[in-house]
Design a protein around this motif. Sequence first.
Motif: not given
Length: 354
Positions: A125-141
Motif C-alpha cells: 500500500r505504500g513505501e518509504l526510504p527509511i528504517y523506522p526504529w519504532y512503529a505502532a498503530l494508533t488506538g483506533d488502528q
Amino acid sequence: RFPIRSGRISDAKGERLVLLDEDGEVERTITLGPGEEAMAAPDGSTYLLWTEDPTASEFRTFGYFRRYEEVPDWEVTARGEPILIAEDGSLFLVAERGKGVDTFRRRELFSGGTMQVVGAGGEVRGELPIYPWYAALTGDQRRIVMLHDEELIVLGRDGRLDWDRSVPIDDISLRDGISQLEAAGDVIVVSGTGRVPREPGDLGFQLHVTRRGCVIAYSDKGRRLWRHEQPDDEEYWFQVSAAISPDGTAVATCHSSRSDIVVRLYESKTGKLLWTRSARRGTGFRSLSVSHAGELIVLVHGASTTDVLAWDRAGATVWEGFLPLNAKIARIANDNLLVFDRWVVELTPEMEPQ
C-alpha cells in the motif's frame, strides 16, 4: 479471557508457534523449520511465516496464514522482516535496514533503509526510504506511527502520509524493554534524548555536544498537546522511555541516572505531572507498563531474578518484591497480570506472587 493468544516455544523438541484459546489452552501448534521465523497477530487470527531465500540472503519468502488454515492465503519473496502487525492481522509493516561497511571493512554501518505497508491480501500500500526504529498503530488502528531519526511520521492505512513532525530526538536505539514511541486512545507519545540547539548568535566551538531528554505528546491528528524537557539541575536522562495506558489517559516515563531509575506519571491530555518515584538501578533489562485506565504503573527490572515495583495512580507503592525467574520484557494486562515471554504472573492484593 487469557491475555495472550499466541506464543513462541523453543525447547528440545524444536521451535514452535502455538495458538491459544481464551482459556490459555493450546489450540494449535505450528512446527517451525530450520531458520523459519513467525509472527502472529495479537488476536491470534492470522500469522506470518518467513524464511531466508536460499538463493539470495537479502530476500525472504513470506507466507500469510489464517488461524485454522494449513495452506497460506498467499506467498511472496521480498526484502526485509516484519516489524509490526495489526491487532487483527489486516495490515503489517516490513522493513529493511540499509547496510554498508566502513572504509577498512571492519564493521557494518547502518543508515537509511526501506519500509513497506502491506495489506492482508499481500498488496503493497505504500513505501518509504527509511528504517523506522519504532512503529505502532494508533488506538483506533487507523494510523501507522513511526519514529525515525529526529522525525515522527504518521501514515494512513492506505500507506499515504497523514502528517509528520520534527522531534528533538536523535539518540534512538533498540533495547529490550525500552520504548521511545507509544500510542493509545487518541494520544501519541515520543521520548528520548537529542542535541540541544545553540542559542542565536552562539558561534563558539563545542568539544562536547549538549544533550537533553524530553517527552512530547501529540493527538493522533498531529496537534502537539505538551512537551517536557529535562530540567537543567537534573542528571542526564539516559535511556528515556515511555508507556501509555491502553485508554490513552495516563503516560508514564522512566530514565536512568547514575544510581537510580526515575519513574514519572503524567496526565496524557494536559501533561500535568502527577508524581515522581525512583528505584535502585541494577544490571539487566527493564520495562515499564501501565494498566488499562492508568490505575497501576509497573516497573520490571532484573537479571537472574526479576524485581517488580508497582504504584497506583496516586503514587503509592502497591506491590514490591522479586520473582524467581529470569525473564525479559513484561507488560501488564487485565489490570493485574504481568505477561512475560514465558510466564503470566498475577499481582495480588496480598502482596504475594501466584
